[in-house]
Design an enzyme around this catalytic site. Sequence first.
Site, PDB file in Angstrom:
ATOM      1  CG  ASP A 285      -2.213   0.843   0.876  1.00  0.00           C
ATOM      2  OD1 ASP A 285      -2.151   1.713  -0.029  1.00  0.00           O
ATOM      3  OD2 ASP A 285      -3.253   0.679   1.547  1.00  0.00           O
TER       4      ASP A 285
HETATM    5  C1  NOJ Z   1      -3.971   3.956   0.012  1.00  0.00           C
HETATM    6  C2  NOJ Z   1      -5.178   3.092   0.134  1.00  0.00           C
HETATM    7  O1  NOJ Z   1      -5.144   2.367   1.343  1.00  0.00           O
HETATM    8  C3  NOJ Z   1      -5.347   2.112  -1.006  1.00  0.00           C
HETATM    9  O2  NOJ Z   1      -6.611   1.513  -0.890  1.00  0.00           O
HETATM   10  C4  NOJ Z   1      -5.200   2.800  -2.327  1.00  0.00           C
HETATM   11  O3  NOJ Z   1      -5.396   1.881  -3.374  1.00  0.00           O
HETATM   12  C5  NOJ Z   1      -3.819   3.429  -2.393  1.00  0.00           C
HETATM   13  N1  NOJ Z   1      -3.702   4.415  -1.334  1.00  0.00           N
HETATM   14  C6  NOJ Z   1      -3.544   4.087  -3.743  1.00  0.00           C
HETATM   15  O4  NOJ Z   1      -4.246   5.245  -3.868  1.00  0.00           O
END
Ligand code: NOJ
Length: 739
Positions: A285
């Site tokens: 993430d």
């Molecule tokens: C953080 C989020 O937790 C995730 O769900 C998302 O896909 C990513 N950022 C990318 O934006």
Amino acid sequence: MRLRGKICLAALLAGLCGCASPMTENDRRANALLRQMTLSEKIGQMNQIASSTGAITGPMSERLSCDEAVKKGWCGSILGIKDPAEIERLQHLAVDSSRLGIPILFGHDIIHGCRTIFPENIGISCSWDLDAVERFARIAASEAAAFGVAWTFSPMCDICADPRWGRVSEGSGEDTFLSARIAESMVRGYQGDELADSSTILSCVKHFAAYGAPEAGRDYNTVDMSWSMFKDKYLPVYKAAIDAGAGTVMSSFNDFDAVPVTANSRLLRSVLRDTLGFGGFVVSDWGAVRELIAHGVAADERDAALLAFRAGVNMDMVSGCYLKSLESLVESGVIREKEIDDLVRPILKAKFALGLFDNPFRYGGEARRHEMYSGDNMQAARELARESMVLLTNNNGVLPLREGARIALIGPYADDRNEMIGAWRGMAEPDSCRTFLEGLCDRFGQSQVSVARGCDPRTDLPGGVAEAVALARRSDIVLLTLGLPNAESGEASSLSSLALPPCQKKLLRALHDTGKPVVILLVTGRPLELVEESALAQAVLVTWHPGTMAGPALADIVSGDCSPSGRLSMGFPRSEGQLPLRYNHKSTGRPLRDPASTAKYVSRYMDVSNEPLFCFGHGLSYTEFVYDNPVIENPVLSPGEDLRVSVRVSNTGTREATETVQLYVRDVLSSVTRPVRELKAFSRVTLRADQSVEVKMTIRYEDLCFTEASGRWGVEAGDFILYAGHDCSATLSAPFSVR
Ligand code: NOJ
């Protein structure tokens, strides 16, 4: 009665994981390419960057310039670009100006639509309509592909029993079985039958794992749960999406069993790859590789890169740690280049599978702009928005509205395009959205609908209540939009209170005092605490954040053109003190058998019921459904045999409507404590007035499996009870047993 009829998950999956899979054409192409790549080009493929124009979802401040990284072959993927021309330009740069011309994988958070926005995912899940879910994902994928986006970070497979966590809006609620079916439908919709098609995109299962269980509902907080809870309740949802073919997985921010997931080999290697047989690639993430330092398990960026690498994270989302450290880790002999190859190969294979090497511009970009908001897409958004709406109460049949009634549409969301869209809005253009006011005016005529804002979402408006009250007095019925704004839904939106803001409560009380019937239209991305509201209002309709076709969908429901069919995918608590709250809780040694009992020394609260205000599966329609006792065709199951059930359902009302028939199972005696009941099958049926049908349903044997005391995944022989009905409180039952 315990040890027979076992199925071992590992055995079931042996074919997937134990044996080496045969070399495919994409393996060969990836290997050939790897042989030509320098070490830094390989590491480049493991690096994902955000464009300067893209969404920023984390606290990262340093970035490489996109152009520089692309030309050097230092990034394999870019996320968050919203301009198709920019995607095309960067792809040209990659293909024409980098040494090997490896195409970029463009990713974006296409969560509940791209241009045509569908309801937030919690709303989508309340439709319980798997065909509609797959259609939504297909449309979202096709619109995203037309932008040049090849990869969506969806579906979110995190179940959650605590609506203080803002991200419940992105998931499918509290239940494992329902969430799993929705997740697999979404993967099928995104990826289609052929990933190389120009309207399908790669899906990413997230957030692996257990991100939906942060302590106290606070986003990013620690997760602490038993492995049996994890395997029985949480893992099956990710597994369903992976079995449906999802090509990528995102590791979650949280720790699990005291190890941050981004560094957790047990989860990312043993569970994900060895047990589930996942063969795609894992992306961290946002910034999570570097966050291993803040977690306190990595000393510095190099250490963080090494831990994530060892755990099997193939791609580093924007932290830059891989790019900065992996080369020197290879040069100093800490890791071998062969290990790098093993993590890069799945990334290259995904690009081959998508057809990016054959035609990096295959999606069409600008030329496909006309495909956005097509008539079919808008119709699908309207249908899913109305199927997502859940009618919680409807005293004296106040809904549907009677023809000719003078409608007062009041509240902060009455005529607000932006607020209809919800969080994670893809490429949404709020201007394209049809508001509640527009939908009602189109359906009933402008002269019949008047509007007043009353208050802002969290603050009073000078004179707002007085204006609203005056309007209510001149009208026959009040439709009152209450709830929480977009900004209080999604990531980093945890709340400690699920109460409506005081200004909204004040408005409701004043309108109630006029004596006019009040129908609450609840705009929200999470269940809220509605004890007072449901007592004051004649009806409560949860609309969620309904998306582009909010207004027409609302008009379909309140006019009675369509009967509401949404069913809650997550219970609404009476109080935050009950959280986490699940219908499928364990019995305990001192269960509260009679919910009304005030006995001491049983598992209950002294100041509030154990029950939610509105339970999982609940949702009214404009008719009545009556169930006969379920009949089990094969009440003594052999190991591996599915249960065949039929149940007669009759529409005893005066309108056509859709019912969601729900089957729950209780495992009476086991080697471990088991939930009091769990959803195991459901079916949507549409019945005309007075129509009665026999609904045939199957409960798969594999869905009866759980983690036994020995740690094996299986079904223990013994007695079970099947419950059939309208929601999780269904009382009609039939016994069965497993030999
Ligand atoms: C953080 C989020 O937790 C995730 O769900 C998302 O896909 C990513 N950022 C990318 O934006």
